[in-house]
Design an enzyme around this catalytic site. Structure first.
Site, PDB file in Angstrom:
ATOM      1  N   GLY A 108       0.818  -1.212   0.000  1.00 44.89           N
ATOM      2  CA  GLY A 108       0.000   0.000   0.000  1.00 44.89           C
ATOM      3  C   GLY A 108       0.851   1.261   0.000  1.00 44.89           C
ATOM      4  N   THR A 109       1.945   1.236   0.732  1.00 44.52           N
ATOM      5  CA  THR A 109       2.799   2.427   0.819  1.00 44.52           C
ATOM      6  C   THR A 109       3.313   2.817  -0.565  1.00 44.52           C
ATOM      7  OG1 THR A 109       3.452   1.830   3.062  1.00 44.52           O
ATOM      8  CG2 THR A 109       4.918   3.341   1.870  1.00 44.52           C
ATOM      9  N   ASN A 124      -7.664   4.095   8.868  1.00 45.01           N
ATOM     10  CA  ASN A 124      -7.092   2.932   9.524  1.00 45.01           C
ATOM     11  C   ASN A 124      -7.170   2.983  11.044  1.00 45.01           C
ATOM     12  OD1 ASN A 124      -5.283   5.009   8.480  1.00 45.01           O
ATOM     13  ND2 ASN A 124      -3.694   4.029   9.689  1.00 45.01           N
ATOM     14  N   GLN A 132      -7.842  -0.120   3.766  1.00 45.38           N
ATOM     15  CA  GLN A 132      -8.636  -0.630   4.894  1.00 45.38           C
ATOM     16  C   GLN A 132     -10.060  -1.012   4.503  1.00 45.38           C
ATOM     17  OE1 GLN A 132      -7.561  -1.384   7.893  1.00 45.38           O
ATOM     18  NE2 GLN A 132      -5.515  -0.484   7.775  1.00 45.38           N
ATOM     19  N   SER A 171      -3.760  -3.150  -0.521  1.00 48.00           N
ATOM     20  CA  SER A 171      -2.645  -3.857   0.116  1.00 48.00           C
ATOM     21  C   SER A 171      -3.096  -5.268   0.457  1.00 48.00           C
ATOM     22  CB  SER A 171      -2.211  -3.122   1.385  1.00 48.00           C
ATOM     23  OG  SER A 171      -1.229  -3.869   2.055  1.00 48.00           O
ATOM     24  N   HIS A 211      -1.916  -7.640   2.471  1.00 50.63           N
ATOM     25  CA  HIS A 211      -1.906  -8.244   3.828  1.00 50.63           C
ATOM     26  C   HIS A 211      -3.034  -7.767   4.727  1.00 50.63           C
ATOM     27  CE1 HIS A 211       0.168  -5.048   6.410  1.00 50.63           C
ATOM     28  NE2 HIS A 211       0.394  -4.574   5.200  1.00 50.63           N
ATOM     29  N   THR A 254      11.675  -7.137 -11.305  1.00 47.20           N
ATOM     30  CA  THR A 254      11.083  -8.472 -11.467  1.00 47.20           C
ATOM     31  C   THR A 254       9.989  -8.661 -10.424  1.00 47.20           C
ATOM     32  OG1 THR A 254      13.169  -9.287 -12.300  1.00 47.20           O
ATOM     33  CG2 THR A 254      11.604 -10.950 -11.507  1.00 47.20           C
ATOM     34  N   CYS A 302       1.830   1.594  12.391  1.00 44.63           N
ATOM     35  CA  CYS A 302       3.026   2.228  11.838  1.00 44.63           C
ATOM     36  C   CYS A 302       3.589   3.272  12.789  1.00 44.63           C
ATOM     37  CB  CYS A 302       2.691   2.904  10.512  1.00 44.63           C
ATOM     38  SG  CYS A 302       1.629   1.899   9.507  1.00 44.63           S
TER      39      CYS A 302
HETATM   40  N1  PLP Z   1      -2.793   2.981   3.761  1.00 41.93           N
HETATM   41  C1  PLP Z   1      -3.487   2.633   4.847  1.00 41.93           C
HETATM   42  C2  PLP Z   1      -4.811   3.269   5.096  1.00 41.93           C
HETATM   43  C3  PLP Z   1      -2.977   1.689   5.737  1.00 41.93           C
HETATM   44  O1  PLP Z   1      -3.692   1.346   6.814  1.00 41.93           O
HETATM   45  C4  PLP Z   1      -1.723   1.095   5.468  1.00 41.93           C
HETATM   46  C5  PLP Z   1      -1.133   0.126   6.407  1.00 41.93           C
HETATM   47  O2  PLP Z   1      -1.366   0.159   7.595  1.00 41.93           O
HETATM   48  C6  PLP Z   1      -1.032   1.485   4.303  1.00 41.93           C
HETATM   49  C7  PLP Z   1      -1.593   2.437   3.474  1.00 41.93           C
HETATM   50  C8  PLP Z   1       0.296   0.902   3.952  1.00 41.93           C
HETATM   51  O3  PLP Z   1       0.156  -0.386   3.415  1.00 41.93           O
HETATM   52  P1  PLP Z   1       1.399  -1.395   3.402  1.00 41.93           P
HETATM   53  O4  PLP Z   1       1.542  -1.912   4.797  1.00 41.93           O
HETATM   54  O5  PLP Z   1       0.999  -2.472   2.433  1.00 41.93           O
HETATM   55  O6  PLP Z   1       2.584  -0.629   2.933  1.00 41.93           O
END
Ligand code: PLP
Length: 387
Positions: A70-71, A148, A176, A196, A198, A234, A326
Site C-alpha cells: 500500500g505504501t 485505519n 482498509q 494492500s 496483507h 522483477t 506504523c
Molecule cells: N494505507 C493505509 C490506510 C494503511 O492502513 C496502510 C497500512 O497500515 C497502508 C496504506 C500501507 O500499506 P502497506 O503496509 O501495504 O505498505
C-alpha cells in the site's frame, strides 16, 4: 489465551493463499518476462492474479499495477501525478496514512501546493470541503476511503461526482476498506485506488495501484519496464499469486466476514457496558455505525495511559494497538486523533481494537473482561499513587 484484535495492522493469510504461494515458489519459479515456457507459466499465473485483484474492485485487469504494498502504491499515485507537471495543487486530508501525507510533504518541498482538509470531530471530510478547496491548478484529490485508526468511511462516490469532467484526478487509499465494505472503482468514480494484500488475508509486501485506462502517471522506479513500464523490477511472483488468491476468496466471502467482525466488535462494546466500566468513550463516529468500518473500534479510557494498558492487555493475552501500527512506538499521539481536536486525555488513552472475521463473540467477551480488569486496576493504582 491469545486473542488477536489488531486486524487493521495485518491479517492472518488464508491457508489457500499460503498454498498458492508455496506452489509458485516450488513449481512455477520462472521469470514472467521470459520468452520460454518457464516464463510463460509464470506470466500466466501473474495474469490470473491480476484478473482476481481487478475483479475485487470492478476494474479491468490491465488497470492493475502490482507494487510492494500500500505504501508504494500511495507514493506512486501522488508522486506519479506530480511527475507529469512542474507545479500544481493537491488536495488531501489531515487523517491520511503517512504514505500519502509524507509524499505530499515531499512535494511541497518541490514547489507544489497542498491543502490538508481537516475532518470534523467524528473524522469525516465533506464533499463541500473538497469543492471549496478546488483551484484552477488543482491536479489531484487524494482522500482515503476508510481510515485505519477510527474506521470512518469517506464520501468518495460524492467526491467522484464532484470531480467528474473537471480535469482533476481522484485517488483513494482503499487499503482498509477493500474486503470490508463495497469497493467498486466505477461506483466510486476514482481514477486511482490503492490496495494492500496483507490487510485482506494475503501475504505482506505486495499491493496494487489501480490506474484507470487513459490516466497517465509517471513511474517512480526505473529499470526493465515491467508492469507496463510503470513499475520496473522483477515481479514478486509468490506474493502476487497469494494476493490474487486472497482477493478472489475475499470477493466471495466479504459480506459474511464483515458481519462476523461487526458482531464481535459490537459484543465487546456491549460487554464493557454490561460489566459497568465507566469513563470511556468511542473515538470517531459513534452514532451511525454504518459510516464506520465493521471491525473497527477506537476507545479512550480516562486516567489510563494507552501504552501501559496495551502492555497489560498483551500480558493478559489480548493483542491491540495504539493509533496505527506504523506510528505505534513513536510515543507521539496519533495524528488522526489530533486532527479530530480531541481533549488531551482522549489522545493519550486511546487504543484501537480491530476485529476480523475469525474473531468470535466469546473472544470479544473475554477481551472485554481483560480490558475491564486492567483499566480498573490502572485507575486504582493511579489513585493510590496520588493519595
Ligand atoms: N494505507 C493505509 C490506510 C494503511 O492502513 C496502510 C497500512 O497500515 C497502508 C496504506 C500501507 O500499506 P502497506 O503496509 O501495504 O505498505
Amino acid at each position: 489465551m491469545r486473542i488477536y484484535l489488531d486486524n487493521s495492522a495485518t491479517t492472518r493469510p488464508y491457508p489457500e493463499a499460503v498454498a498458492a504461494m508455496t506452489e509458485v515458489l516450488r513449481d512455477n519459479w520462472g521469470n514472467p518476462s521470459g520468452i520460454h515456457s518457464f516464463g510463460r507459466d509464470a506470466f500466466d499465473a501473474m495474469a490470473g492474479a491480476r484478473r482476481q485483484v481487478a475483479a475485487l474492485i470492478g476494474a479491468d485487469a490491465a488497470e492493475i499495477y502490482f507494487t510492494s504494498g500500500g505504501t508504494e502504491a500511495d507514493n506512486l499515485a501522488v508522486l506519479g501525478v506530480a511527475g507529469r507537471f512542474a507545479r500544481g495543487h493537491i488536495i488531501t486530508c489531515a487523517i491520511e496514512h503517512s504514505a500519502i501525507l509524507n509524499s505530499c510533504r515531499y512535494l511541497e518541498q518541490q514547489g507544489f501546493d497542498v491543502t490538508y482538509l481537516r475532518p470534523d470531530m467524528a473524522g469525516f471530510i465533506s464533499v463541500q470541503q473538497v469543492a471549496a478547496a478546488l483551484r484552477p491548478d488543482t491536479l489531484l484529490v487524494s482522500i482515503m476511503h476508510a481510515n485505519n485508526e477510527i474506521g470512518t468511511i469517506q464520501p468518495i462516490a460524492e467526491i467522484g461526482q464532484l470531480l467528474q469532467n473537471r480535469g482533476v484526478l481522484l485517488h483513494t487509499d482503499a487499503v482498509q476498506s477493500a474486503g470490508k465494505i463495497p469497493v467498486d472503482v466505477n461506483e466510486l468514480g476514482v481514477d486511482m485506488l490503492t490496495l494492500s494484500s496483507h490487510k485482506l488475508n494475503g501475504p505482506k509486501g505486495v499491493g496494487a495501484l489501480y490506474v484507470r485506462h487513459g490516466v497517465d502517471i509517471a513511474p517512480r522506479l526505473f529499470g526493465g519496464g515491467q508492469e507496463n513500464k510503470l513499475r520496473s523490477g522483477t515481479e514478486n511472483m509468490p506474493g502476487i499469486v497469494g494476493f490474487g488468491c486472497a482477493a478472489e476468496l475475499t470477493r466471495g466471502r466479504w459480506p459474511e466476514q464483515a458481519q462476523k467482525s461487526r458482531l464481535a466488535r459490537d459484543e465487546l462494546l456491549r460487554e464493557l457496558t454490561r460489566l459497568g466500566l465507566t469513563d470511556f468513550v468511542v473515538n470517531g463516529e459513534a452514532e451511525d455505525w454504518s459510516r464506520r468500518l465493521p471491525g473497527n473500534l477506537n476507545l479512550s479510557f480516562r486516567g489510563v495511559a494507552a501504552g501501559t494498558l496495551l502492555l497489560m492487555l498483551d500480558m493478559a493475552g489480548v493483542a491491540a494497538s495504539a493509533a496505527s501500527s506504523c506510528s505505534a512506538g513513536s510515543g507521539e499521539p496519533s495524528h488522526v486523533l489530533q486532527a479530530l481536536g480531541l481533549d488531551e486525555w482522549r489522545l493519550t488513552s486511546a487504543i484501537r481494537l480491530t476485529f476480523g472475521w475469525e474473531n468470535t463473540p466469546e473472544e470479544a467477551r473475554l477481551a472485554a473482561a481483560a480490558i475491564y480488569e486492567q483499566v480498573n486496576w490502572l485507575r486504582s493504582e493511579a489513585e493510590g499513587g496520588l493519595g
